[in-house]
Write an enzyme that holds these catalytic residues in place. Structure first.
Site, PDB file in Angstrom:
ATOM      1  N   GLN A 111     -22.617  55.140  -4.613  1.00 47.41           N
ATOM      2  CA  GLN A 111     -22.936  54.314  -5.835  1.00 47.41           C
ATOM      3  C   GLN A 111     -24.099  54.503  -6.156  1.00 47.41           C
ATOM      4  O   GLN A 111     -25.075  53.847  -5.446  1.00 47.41           O
ATOM      5  CB  GLN A 111     -22.377  53.021  -5.434  1.00 47.41           C
ATOM      6  CG  GLN A 111     -22.035  52.216  -6.521  1.00 47.41           C
ATOM      7  CD  GLN A 111     -21.528  50.830  -6.308  1.00 47.41           C
ATOM      8  OE1 GLN A 111     -22.292  49.912  -5.809  1.00 47.41           O
ATOM      9  NE2 GLN A 111     -20.544  50.294  -6.739  1.00 47.41           N
ATOM     10  N   TYR A 182     -24.332  43.758 -14.474  1.00 43.71           N
ATOM     11  CA  TYR A 182     -25.684  44.436 -14.099  1.00 43.71           C
ATOM     12  C   TYR A 182     -26.255  44.885 -15.533  1.00 43.71           C
ATOM     13  O   TYR A 182     -25.623  45.009 -16.372  1.00 43.71           O
ATOM     14  CB  TYR A 182     -25.473  45.286 -13.113  1.00 43.71           C
ATOM     15  CG  TYR A 182     -25.199  44.746 -11.715  1.00 43.71           C
ATOM     16  CD1 TYR A 182     -26.168  44.267 -10.870  1.00 43.71           C
ATOM     17  CD2 TYR A 182     -23.794  44.607 -11.157  1.00 43.71           C
ATOM     18  CE1 TYR A 182     -25.919  43.539  -9.780  1.00 43.71           C
ATOM     19  CE2 TYR A 182     -23.615  43.935 -10.011  1.00 43.71           C
ATOM     20  CZ  TYR A 182     -24.647  43.231  -9.428  1.00 43.71           C
ATOM     21  OH  TYR A 182     -24.375  42.843  -8.177  1.00 43.71           O
ATOM     22  N   ARG A 230     -17.473  51.598 -11.851  1.00 39.76           N
ATOM     23  CA  ARG A 230     -17.075  50.272 -11.636  1.00 39.76           C
ATOM     24  C   ARG A 230     -17.152  49.416 -12.591  1.00 39.76           C
ATOM     25  O   ARG A 230     -18.064  49.306 -13.492  1.00 39.76           O
ATOM     26  CB  ARG A 230     -18.259  49.503 -10.662  1.00 39.76           C
ATOM     27  CG  ARG A 230     -17.693  48.358 -10.064  1.00 39.76           C
ATOM     28  CD  ARG A 230     -16.864  48.158  -8.910  1.00 39.76           C
ATOM     29  NE  ARG A 230     -17.005  46.840  -8.137  1.00 39.76           N
ATOM     30  CZ  ARG A 230     -16.243  46.666  -7.172  1.00 39.76           C
ATOM     31  NH1 ARG A 230     -14.945  47.215  -7.140  1.00 39.76           N
ATOM     32  NH2 ARG A 230     -16.100  45.380  -6.590  1.00 39.76           N
ATOM     33  N   ARG A 342     -14.571  43.163   2.002  1.00 35.41           N
ATOM     34  CA  ARG A 342     -15.002  42.423   3.165  1.00 35.41           C
ATOM     35  C   ARG A 342     -13.877  42.457   4.186  1.00 35.41           C
ATOM     36  O   ARG A 342     -14.280  42.454   5.445  1.00 35.41           O
ATOM     37  CB  ARG A 342     -14.766  40.785   3.006  1.00 35.41           C
ATOM     38  CG  ARG A 342     -16.250  40.530   1.836  1.00 35.41           C
ATOM     39  CD  ARG A 342     -15.965  39.297   1.198  1.00 35.41           C
ATOM     40  NE  ARG A 342     -14.885  39.123   0.345  1.00 35.41           N
ATOM     41  CZ  ARG A 342     -14.426  38.011  -0.513  1.00 35.41           C
ATOM     42  NH1 ARG A 342     -14.969  36.647  -0.089  1.00 35.41           N
ATOM     43  NH2 ARG A 342     -13.646  38.042  -1.328  1.00 35.41           N
ATOM     44  N   CYS A 365     -10.243  38.351   7.258  1.00 34.33           N
ATOM     45  CA  CYS A 365     -11.519  38.449   6.560  1.00 34.33           C
ATOM     46  C   CYS A 365     -11.486  36.803   6.046  1.00 34.33           C
ATOM     47  O   CYS A 365     -10.181  36.602   5.718  1.00 34.33           O
ATOM     48  CB  CYS A 365     -11.947  39.171   5.480  1.00 34.33           C
ATOM     49  SG  CYS A 365     -12.988  38.444   4.325  1.00 34.33           S
ATOM     50  N   CYS A 368     -15.283  33.770   3.329  1.00 35.38           N
ATOM     51  CA  CYS A 368     -16.124  32.666   3.680  1.00 35.38           C
ATOM     52  C   CYS A 368     -17.696  33.079   3.075  1.00 35.38           C
ATOM     53  O   CYS A 368     -18.297  32.264   2.398  1.00 35.38           O
ATOM     54  CB  CYS A 368     -16.392  32.200   4.866  1.00 35.38           C
ATOM     55  SG  CYS A 368     -17.285  33.441   6.027  1.00 35.38           S
ATOM     56  N   CYS A 372     -21.970  37.819   4.843  1.00 37.32           N
ATOM     57  CA  CYS A 372     -22.182  38.808   3.981  1.00 37.32           C
ATOM     58  C   CYS A 372     -23.003  38.353   2.753  1.00 37.32           C
ATOM     59  O   CYS A 372     -24.198  38.448   2.997  1.00 37.32           O
ATOM     60  CB  CYS A 372     -20.760  39.805   3.374  1.00 37.32           C
ATOM     61  SG  CYS A 372     -19.592  38.458   2.795  1.00 37.32           S
ATOM     62  N   ALA A 415     -15.468  29.581  19.619  1.00 35.95           N
ATOM     63  CA  ALA A 415     -16.540  30.215  20.750  1.00 35.95           C
ATOM     64  C   ALA A 415     -16.008  30.550  21.949  1.00 35.95           C
ATOM     65  O   ALA A 415     -16.221  31.693  22.564  1.00 35.95           O
ATOM     66  CB  ALA A 415     -17.768  29.111  20.940  1.00 35.95           C
ATOM     67  N   LYS A 452      -7.414  27.669   2.954  1.00 34.82           N
ATOM     68  CA  LYS A 452      -7.960  28.211   4.132  1.00 34.82           C
ATOM     69  C   LYS A 452      -6.987  28.999   5.135  1.00 34.82           C
ATOM     70  O   LYS A 452      -7.104  28.611   6.382  1.00 34.82           O
ATOM     71  CB  LYS A 452      -8.600  26.976   4.722  1.00 34.82           C
ATOM     72  CG  LYS A 452      -9.765  26.169   3.708  1.00 34.82           C
ATOM     73  CD  LYS A 452     -10.897  27.229   3.563  1.00 34.82           C
ATOM     74  CE  LYS A 452     -11.808  27.162   4.829  1.00 34.82           C
ATOM     75  NZ  LYS A 452     -12.197  25.966   5.491  1.00 34.82           N
TER      76      LYS A 452
END
Length: 666
Positions: A111, A182, A230, A342, A365, A368, A372, A415, A452
């Protein structure tokens, strides 16, 4: 298990120009921060990262943006690769990466970017450029207008960079972009472009920069080298730094769909071989980088509009991780290629797992943005919250243990589950004891709002992983420090999580922790006051408001979401806008001083008080670590570790990452 019939379409070969790709999956371009070396080549992390996604079955890899020029806009030192900075270094490192990717029969596009313009992120009051003298999106500095000579220079650099990439073995390029606001998109959009020369005014003039780029690449690389773009169909701009929400009525200040269709037709006529479609801009960033508050497949309707108006392949991203939805989008003619960004950070083997119909094995994914975009903004590094190996494939690769150990894990939250997974993969014998009836810890209440849902998907993924690895799990069984001491384990991991902070407001009969409301233990009634405007407080307020509850947030600090980090502006800004949009009243710089049966008394930062009628008060004021078992055992057991919220109350990312780190080295 064979491939489901409705998924077969995703594994058909597809062409971009004359280039054939083995399936309809493409890895979406994501910012390559931390993946480049000081000379503009790819470092080992970058090479391993992209190769791993090819190994996982993705048909086409598109790298994150590599800027073609460092004169008009300097990107040296940002960690981005750059073909023109040191062509030999770029050629050498890229060639290694391309050859490895081709070994898996995958293709790879580089890209190429022509500048950030007004959206260049700088923490300092530094000068940035733009088509016209407009404000930088992050600071109050007015951008310098790009000259015609500078535009011509960047165009030449596109041709040079594309030729270097072609010589390195890249199969094509994607241009970055008439997309997201951009620099090239700033030229294409009248809201940003106020020029009166050949690069301003009418649509064809505003697209001249994009046209000259593809024409220059055709000159240097020939007619058969694929050049894709894009492309953003619609901007969703209400005003400067003010974007629209889904379902909101507003006047489009940027590119509307009608002009977007016209621009797409022109761009294809200029020679672009495919359009990679989305919507939004930096002024409405939650469209380009959709948080969990955006619905899945949000770009599909816009991709279909483009598909119906052009005769080149259309690529569609935007939370496309549901394979049934992706298959339907292709079958319905909305797009030709499904783009995963993601989701491939979270699980590089998504495509191969789907091909084997092991959907339950795909790590979800969470949308969130913590690992990233949040980390890119805060620490200039691309990572993933749920996958500690992302962008660190060699550094964090799981290594078998030399000596098998029995490891007692106290607590079955995220965890504890991650620690058990990694330990089992390494050949250890983990055993989990969880006092509640299911694994997941705070993910259980946290995943209750419909937006969620992937939190609960992550719990299911851990359940599947632990079952597949034959990890011994004891539910509804609390373990005491005495039992742990006598368990005869080689090591002990304490991951007992945290407990909600409870404030006494004088009458706590109608005061409840957020988790009890989320889990359905408590009915908040028709009117409620949420104490705490952090992430938990805002999300429970939004969830209840959508269910018809009258909600007021009371926050002691001067703004919402003041202490959650690393956070992404896309998530934070969208959530802050959704709160008032859904009728939630917000009282900042305020505290609850007393709760009565049907009301609360609010102190407005010493500026007087206010009484609010309510049926309940919901506490979302944080958590305290629960580490009593650890404190009782830390002097009794030689090898003992404290993980997750029980060590330090934080987020899902750090619970997973810390567990991975410890379990990788036991």
């Amino acid at each position: 298990m064979g491939l489901k019939k409705n998924h077969e379409i995703l594994f058909e070969a597809v062409k971009i120009g004359k280039l054939e790709i083995k399936n309809r999956f493409v890895m979406a371009p994501m910012g390559p921060m931390g993946l480049g070396d000081s000379q503009g080549g790819f470092n080992q992390r970058g090479i391993d990262y992209y190769t791993e996604r090819a190994k996982g079955g993705t048909g086409l890899i598109i790298t994150g943006v590599t800027q073609v020029d460092n004169i008009v806009e300097n990107h040296i030192g940002t960690g981005f690769p750059c073909a023109t900075q040191n062509p030999n270094q770029f050629l050498r490192t890229s060639r290694e990466m391309v050859e490895r990717i081709h070994a898996y029969d995958s293709k790879i596009f580089i890209q190429l970017g022509g500048g950030f313009g007004r959206v260049l992120y700088t923490p300092y009051e530094a000068e940035t450029v733009a088509p016209s003298p407009i404000k930088n999106v992050w600071t109050d500095v007015t951008c310098r207008e790009v000259t015609v000579d500078e535009i011509k220079h960047i165009v030449k650099m596109f041709g040079k960079a594309a030729l270097i990439a072609k010589n390195a073995g890249f199969d094509g390029v994607q241009i970055h972009a008439v997309h997201e606001g951009y620099l090239m998109d700033q030229f294409a959009t009248a809201f940003y472009n106020h020029r009166n020369d050949e690069y301003g005014g009418g649509l064809e003039n505003r697209l001249r920069y994009a046209r000259e780029v593809v024409e220059e690449i055709r000159k240097t690389c020939g007619p058969d080298f694929p050049v894709t773009l894009r492309y953003t169909l619609k901007s969703f701009i209400k005003d400067w730094k003010d974007g629209a929400l889904p379902g909101e009525e507003f006047e489009e200040k940027g590119r509307d769909i009608e002009e977007g269709i016209e621009a797409a037709k022109l761009l294809v006529s200029y020679g672009y071989d495919a359009l990679d479609v989305d919507v939004g801009t930096y002024d409405s960033w939650w469209w380009n980088h959709p948080p969990m508050y955006q619905k899945k497949g949000l770009y599909i309707p816009y991709a279909k509009i483009i598909k119906e108006n052009v005769n080149v392949p259309v690529i569609c991203a935007g939370r496309m991780d549901n394979p049934d939805m992706a298959s339907k989008a292709v079958a319905d003619g909305a797009c030709d290629i499904v783009s995963l960004g993601r989701p491939l950070l979270a699980d590089p083997y998504y495509v191969n797992k789907l091909k084997d119909e092991k959907v339950e094995a795909i790590r979800p994914c969470l949308s969130c943005h913590e690992g990233c975009l949040g980390r890119m903004f805060t620490y200039v590094s691309l990572n993933c919250a749920v996958n500690p190996e992302a962008c660190r494939e060699s550094v964090n690769r799981i290594v078998p243990a030399l000596k098998k150990k029995k490891v007692l894990i106290i607590g079955g939250g995220v965890a504890g589950c991650e620690a058990a997974r990694v330990l089992a993969l390494r050949g250890h014998e983990p055993v989990i004891y969880e006092k509640s009836s299911r694994l997941g810890g705070n993910l259980i209440p946290g995943g209750m709002p419909d937006f969620k849902e992937d939190d609960h998907a992550l719990i299911k993924w851990y359940e599947y992983q632990l079952d597949s690895l034959n990890v011994e799990v004891h539910l509804n069984e609390a373990i005491t420090s005495e039992k742990a001491k006598n368990y005869n384990a080689d090591a002990v991991i304490v991951a007992t999580g945290s407990i909600p902070k409870i404030f006494n407001f004088g009458n706590n009969n109608n005061v409840f922790p957020a988790a009890d409301v989320l889990n359905g233990k408590v009915n908040p009634g028709e009117k409620t006051v949420v104490v705490g405007g952090g992430l938990v407080g805002c999300e429970i307020a939004l969830w209840l408001a959508k269910k018809g509850v009258n909600v007021t947030i009371v926050e002691a600090l001067d703004k919402l979401l003041a202490v959650n980090a690393p956070s992404c502006p896309a998530n934070r800004d969208m959530l802050k806008k959704l709160i008032p949009f859904n009728g939630v009243e917000v009282l900042t710089s305020s505290t609850v001083v007393r709760a009565a049966k049907d009301e609360v008394i609010i102190n407005r930062n010493g500026q007087g008080s206010r009484t609010i009628e309510c049926n309940s008060v919901i506490l979302a004021v944080g958590y305290n670590s629960e580490r009593s078992i650890y404190d009782a055992l830390k002097k009794e057991i030689p090898e003992i570790y404290l993980l997750g919220d029980s060590r330090k109350v934080s987020n899902i990312m750090y619970a997973i990452w810390d567990a991975y780190e410890i379990a990788s080295h036991i």
